[in-house]
Design an enzyme around this catalytic site. Structure first.
Site, mmCIF file in Angstrom:
data_model
loop_
_atom_site.group_PDB
_atom_site.id
_atom_site.type_symbol
_atom_site.label_atom_id
_atom_site.label_comp_id
_atom_site.label_asym_id
_atom_site.label_seq_id
_atom_site.Cartn_x
_atom_site.Cartn_y
_atom_site.Cartn_z
ATOM 1 N N ASP A 13 5.064 5.883 5.399
ATOM 2 C CA ASP A 13 3.778 6.598 5.364
ATOM 3 C C ASP A 13 3.836 7.894 4.569
ATOM 4 O O ASP A 13 3.139 8.858 4.868
ATOM 5 C CB ASP A 13 3.275 6.890 6.799
ATOM 6 C CG ASP A 13 3.143 5.616 7.613
ATOM 7 O OD1 ASP A 13 2.808 4.579 7.017
ATOM 8 O OD2 ASP A 13 3.368 5.664 8.840
ATOM 9 N N LYS A 16 2.898 6.337 -0.349
ATOM 10 C CA LYS A 16 3.334 5.469 -1.462
ATOM 11 C C LYS A 16 2.140 4.776 -2.115
ATOM 12 O O LYS A 16 2.054 4.677 -3.330
ATOM 13 C CB LYS A 16 4.325 4.403 -0.948
ATOM 14 C CG LYS A 16 5.599 4.985 -0.351
ATOM 15 C CD LYS A 16 6.477 3.903 0.242
ATOM 16 C CE LYS A 16 5.899 3.246 1.468
ATOM 17 N NZ LYS A 16 5.747 4.132 2.647
ATOM 18 N N GLY A 40 1.226 -0.292 5.769
ATOM 19 C CA GLY A 40 -0.197 0.037 5.646
ATOM 20 C C GLY A 40 -0.296 1.072 4.552
ATOM 21 O O GLY A 40 0.127 2.205 4.741
ATOM 22 N N HIS A 41 -0.769 0.679 3.385
ATOM 23 C CA HIS A 41 -0.818 1.578 2.231
ATOM 24 C C HIS A 41 -2.268 1.924 1.927
ATOM 25 O O HIS A 41 -3.090 1.045 1.693
ATOM 26 C CB HIS A 41 -0.147 0.926 1.017
ATOM 27 C CG HIS A 41 1.329 0.699 1.231
ATOM 28 N ND1 HIS A 41 2.150 0.120 0.298
ATOM 29 C CD2 HIS A 41 2.130 0.993 2.290
ATOM 30 C CE1 HIS A 41 3.388 0.069 0.776
ATOM 31 N NE2 HIS A 41 3.400 0.585 1.985
ATOM 32 N N GLN A 224 7.662 0.763 3.829
ATOM 33 C CA GLN A 224 8.439 1.534 4.804
ATOM 34 C C GLN A 224 9.123 2.714 4.100
ATOM 35 O O GLN A 224 8.598 3.203 3.129
ATOM 36 C CB GLN A 224 9.463 0.651 5.538
ATOM 37 C CG GLN A 224 8.850 -0.355 6.501
ATOM 38 C CD GLN A 224 8.287 -1.594 5.839
ATOM 39 O OE1 GLN A 224 8.989 -2.269 5.115
ATOM 40 N NE2 GLN A 224 7.036 -1.895 6.086
HETATM 41 P P1 GDP Z 1 2.063 4.780 2.716
HETATM 42 O O1 GDP Z 1 2.337 3.794 3.793
HETATM 43 O O2 GDP Z 1 3.297 5.459 2.243
HETATM 44 O O3 GDP Z 1 1.263 4.209 1.576
HETATM 45 O O4 GDP Z 1 1.161 5.928 3.377
HETATM 46 P P2 GDP Z 1 -0.101 5.692 4.350
HETATM 47 O O5 GDP Z 1 -1.235 5.214 3.545
HETATM 48 O O6 GDP Z 1 0.283 4.922 5.545
HETATM 49 O O7 GDP Z 1 -0.331 7.171 4.869
HETATM 50 C C1 GDP Z 1 -0.610 8.215 4.004
HETATM 51 C C2 GDP Z 1 -1.949 8.855 4.387
HETATM 52 O O8 GDP Z 1 -2.107 10.082 3.734
HETATM 53 C C3 GDP Z 1 -3.155 8.030 3.961
HETATM 54 O O9 GDP Z 1 -4.184 8.235 4.889
HETATM 55 C C4 GDP Z 1 -3.532 8.626 2.611
HETATM 56 O O10 GDP Z 1 -4.912 8.459 2.279
HETATM 57 C C5 GDP Z 1 -3.222 10.059 2.853
HETATM 58 N N1 GDP Z 1 -2.765 10.823 1.670
HETATM 59 C C6 GDP Z 1 -1.952 10.447 0.660
HETATM 60 N N2 GDP Z 1 -1.681 11.479 -0.155
HETATM 61 C C7 GDP Z 1 -2.346 12.540 0.365
HETATM 62 C C8 GDP Z 1 -2.432 13.913 0.019
HETATM 63 O O11 GDP Z 1 -1.826 14.394 -0.928
HETATM 64 N N3 GDP Z 1 -3.199 14.707 0.824
HETATM 65 C C9 GDP Z 1 -3.876 14.235 1.904
HETATM 66 N N4 GDP Z 1 -4.597 15.079 2.625
HETATM 67 N N5 GDP Z 1 -3.805 12.943 2.265
HETATM 68 C C10 GDP Z 1 -3.042 12.123 1.518
HETATM 69 P P1 IMO Z 2 4.583 1.793 5.306
HETATM 70 O O1 IMO Z 2 4.897 0.842 4.187
HETATM 71 C C1 IMO Z 2 5.853 3.640 9.042
HETATM 72 C C2 IMO Z 2 8.248 1.184 11.750
HETATM 73 C C3 IMO Z 2 7.614 0.780 13.056
HETATM 74 C C4 IMO Z 2 8.857 0.749 13.933
HETATM 75 C C5 IMO Z 2 9.914 0.182 13.002
HETATM 76 C C6 IMO Z 2 10.136 -1.319 13.157
HETATM 77 O O2 IMO Z 2 3.137 1.893 5.623
HETATM 78 O O3 IMO Z 2 5.235 3.105 5.064
HETATM 79 P P2 IMO Z 2 8.708 -3.419 12.412
HETATM 80 O O4 IMO Z 2 7.315 -3.854 12.781
HETATM 81 O O5 IMO Z 2 8.899 -3.213 10.949
HETATM 82 O O6 IMO Z 2 9.764 -4.317 12.989
HETATM 83 O O7 IMO Z 2 8.892 -2.000 13.137
HETATM 84 O O8 IMO Z 2 9.465 0.459 11.686
HETATM 85 N N1 IMO Z 2 7.468 0.823 10.540
HETATM 86 C C7 IMO Z 2 6.792 1.710 9.803
HETATM 87 N N2 IMO Z 2 6.583 3.025 9.986
HETATM 88 N N3 IMO Z 2 5.372 3.031 7.949
HETATM 89 C C8 IMO Z 2 5.592 1.709 7.724
HETATM 90 O O9 IMO Z 2 5.241 1.095 6.598
HETATM 91 C C9 IMO Z 2 6.302 0.980 8.698
HETATM 92 N N4 IMO Z 2 6.673 -0.317 8.827
HETATM 93 C C10 IMO Z 2 7.394 -0.392 9.938
HETATM 94 O O10 IMO Z 2 6.675 1.731 13.498
HETATM 95 O O11 IMO Z 2 9.240 2.065 14.272
HETATM 96 MG MG MG Z 3 1.736 3.387 5.753
#
Ligand code: GDP
Ligand code: IMO
Ligand code: MG
Length: 430
Positions: A13, A16, A40-41, A224
């Site tokens: 998270d 990416k 979840g991207h 991840q």
């Molecule tokens: P990922 O799994 O690495 O793609 O990240 P996620 O999408 O799960 O979580 C990142 C969260 O931060 C999402 O809600 C994005 O919309 C938000 N986000 C990404 N870059 C920025 C930033 O520079 N500032 C803010 N405020 N939100 C951001």
């Molecule tokens: P993105 O790509 C954050 C965490 C789960 C748990 C551990 C194992 O959005 O960054 P799993 O279901 O993979 O067997 O769970 O890994 N986890 C993540 N945490 N971002 C993710 O993906 C994750 N994918 C798995 O919360 O701790």
């Molecule tokens: Mg994510």
């Protein structure tokens, strides 16, 4: 820079999806190579939020082909829903836009049921998985009991193998006090999924090899983060795949000499969903502030993310493990308004100063972070367009990180929208 791998340097998270979307403007292919719909991207385009679990984050750029590599575990129902949703938005998601490896493994209903049942039974010892069946699917892949997507397109063979496997899985499910799974239902659903996905299935390795020869620009999208890696993460509180950049090769079928560069995504503070060690975790009002202001709730499960200060010991380890040569910093805007900002630069362990993460959980639990304290800044930086216009304190924060990591920032993300990004250097324009 024809082939670039983008990976998370923390516990996932990091943002990416947003960085991949921004970089895809200049890419011909975007490739997922590991993980599944545990990811979840998030992309925010014209104030509209999209969360992708399986579809690569470059899907909105018209020139780009998206690829799901063999290393990904695919829940066909989730993938088909994502495709259908995009089609309803008016996007063309046919077999020229999206290619899926025929060798990618399939998440079956019993994988999800086992994941859930184990977590429930483990109670306080649970991993805190996403319950999407990721671990059990990778287990079956390694045990040579899995179904690859191509296998769904041969109904007769699928039928016999499924019957045999269900016996074993139902035995396990009964042991775990969970409901057993009926053959008919799974067989009917999964053969239909096979028919739906068949036009998308191809030899992804061959496509990428040809693309590389033609000098096309390929972006590998990690899921991840480094410390969720099955080998190098905080085991057993990890996911079930190798999340490191090196796995882009195995997970897509391209050799290591074809990769040109690795870019690491770093969130300006640290978050973690699920259980496991987290040395810089803040269980106080600053932690709550980061969660509220940063909207730190899981993109996949909606769970609140644990929050803490930036841990540079971890990120420096990620630089080494992934061979990171460029960085993207995200969510810098969330730190605006804090009086002081802390960065962890080492740990104290039993009276000694160390700059690495020990392998043992017991040792990890005894780590005390050693912080460098920096001045905060008041100004909202979200709409800044030029690096020079950032407050001096923000620049000091960035310089401190760069100097510690000895890797330059290429992108600084200051908001969730595509536009909220300072691109200091585009790796595809080298
Ligand atoms: P990922 O799994 O690495 O793609 O990240 P996620 O999408 O799960 O979580 C990142 C969260 O931060 C999402 O809600 C994005 O919309 C938000 N986000 C990404 N870059 C920025 C930033 O520079 N500032 C803010 N405020 N939100 C951001
Ligand atoms: P993105 O790509 C954050 C965490 C789960 C748990 C551990 C194992 O959005 O960054 P799993 O279901 O993979 O067997 O769970 O890994 N986890 C993540 N945490 N971002 C993710 O993906 C994750 N994918 C798995 O919360 O701790
Ligand atoms: Mg994510």
């Amino acid at each position: 820079m024809p082939a670039l791998v983008v990976v998370g340097t923390q516990w996932g998270d990091e943002g990416k999806g947003k960085i991949v979307d921004v970089l895809t403007e200049k890419a011909d292919f975007v490739v997922r190579f590991q993980g599944g719909n545990n990811a979840g991207h998030t992309l925010v385009i014209n104030q509209k939020k999209y969360i992708f679990h399986l579809i690569p984050s470059g899907i909105f750029w018209p020139q780009t082909v998206c690829i799901i590599g063999n290393g990904v575990v695919v829940d066909p129902e989730v993938l088909i829903n994502e495709i259908e949703k995009l089609k309803n938005e008016g996007l063309k998601v046919d077999s020229t836009k999206l290619l899926i490896s025929e060798k990618a493994h399939t998440i079956m209903p019993y994988h999800k049921a086992l994941d859930m049942a184990r977590e429930k039974k483990a109670k306080q010892d649970k991993i805190g998985t996403t319950c999407r069946g990721i671990g059990p699917c990778y287990e079956d892949k390694v045990a040579r009991k899995g179904f690859r997507l191509i296998d769904l397109t041969y109904p007769e063979i699928f039928k016999e193998k499924l019957k045999a496997i269900l016996e074993e899985k139902n035995f396990l499910l009964k042991y775990l006090d969970a409901d057993t799974i009926e053959f008919e239902d799974v067989y009917n659903k999964y053969t239909k999924y096979g028919e739906y996905l068949k036009p998308y299935l191809t030899d992804v390795s061959l496509v990428l090899w040809k693309a590389k020869k033609e000098g096309k620009k390929i972006l590998f999208e990690g899921a991840q983060g480094t410390f969720l890696d099955i080998d190098h993460g905080t085991y057993p509180y990890v996911t079930s795949s190798n999340t490191l950049a090196g796995n882009a090769c195995c997970g897509a079928g391209l050799g290591p000499s074809e990769i040109d560069m690795v870019l690491g995504v770093v969130k300006a503070y640290t978050t973690r969903v699920g259980e496991g060690p987290f040395p810089t975790e803040l269980k106080d009002e600053i932690g709550n502030h980061l969660r509220d202001r940063g909207n730190e709730f899981g993109s996949t499960t909606g769970r609140p993310r644990r929050c803490g200060w930036l841990d540079l010991v971890l990120v420096k380890t990620a630089v080494r493990l992934n061979s990171i040569k460029a960085l993207a910093l995200t969510k810098l805007d969330i730190l605006s308004g804090l009086e002081k900002i802390k960065i962890c630069v080492a740990y104290e362990y039993e009276g000694k100063i160390i700059d690495y993460l020990p392998a043992s959980l017991i040792e990890m639990s005894k780590l005390k972070p050693i912080y460098k304290e920096l001045p905060g800044w008041k100004k909202d930086i979200k709409n800044i367009k030029k690096f020079e216009d950032l407050p001096e304190e923000t620049k000091i924060y960035l310089k401190t990180i760069e100097e510690y990591l000895e890797v330059p920032f290429y992108l600084i993300s200051i908001g969730p929208e595509r536009e909220n990004c300072l691109i200091l250097k585009n790796p595809f324009e080298n």
